[in-house]
Write an enzyme that holds these catalytic residues in place. Sequence first.
Site, PDB file in Angstrom:
ATOM      1  CG  ASN A  43      -2.065   1.023   1.071  1.00 39.64           C
ATOM      2  OD1 ASN A  43      -2.578   1.245  -0.021  1.00 39.64           O
ATOM      3  ND2 ASN A  43      -2.417   1.660   2.151  1.00 39.64           N
ATOM      4  CG  ASP A  44       3.727   4.360   1.270  1.00 35.90           C
ATOM      5  OD1 ASP A  44       3.491   5.106   0.289  1.00 35.90           O
ATOM      6  OD2 ASP A  44       4.356   4.746   2.266  1.00 35.90           O
TER       7      ASP A  44
END
Length: 109
Positions: free
Chosen positions: A27-28
């Site tokens: 997610n990043d």
Amino acid sequence: GYFDSLCVLLRLAMVLVHCYRYGIVHNDIKPDNIMMTSDLRNYEVRLIDFGESFVGFDVDSSFEIIRKGNAHTKAPELYRDYHDTMIIDASKADVWSLGVLTYSMIDVR
């Protein structure tokens, strides 16, 4: 060069496959969260900073953590405001981020 970039990106894709086997979505994905060894012949690539990650591919669009992270590499469906709650496949968003990273690595002007 292009070959080195390709090797690094393939290793990073293998890291994502490993994470997905355990149901983990990073997610990043961004350049700041990728570490490599100084010896490029071995292409050891490490994905770090799992602070924004979560377990499970299908997430509710109202889940606040999907909106966190770097807006430049984040998939558009994670920042969109939905009128109704819907389920989003967050693993596809990691693939989007990998694509943005790929473009930035090979785009030489």
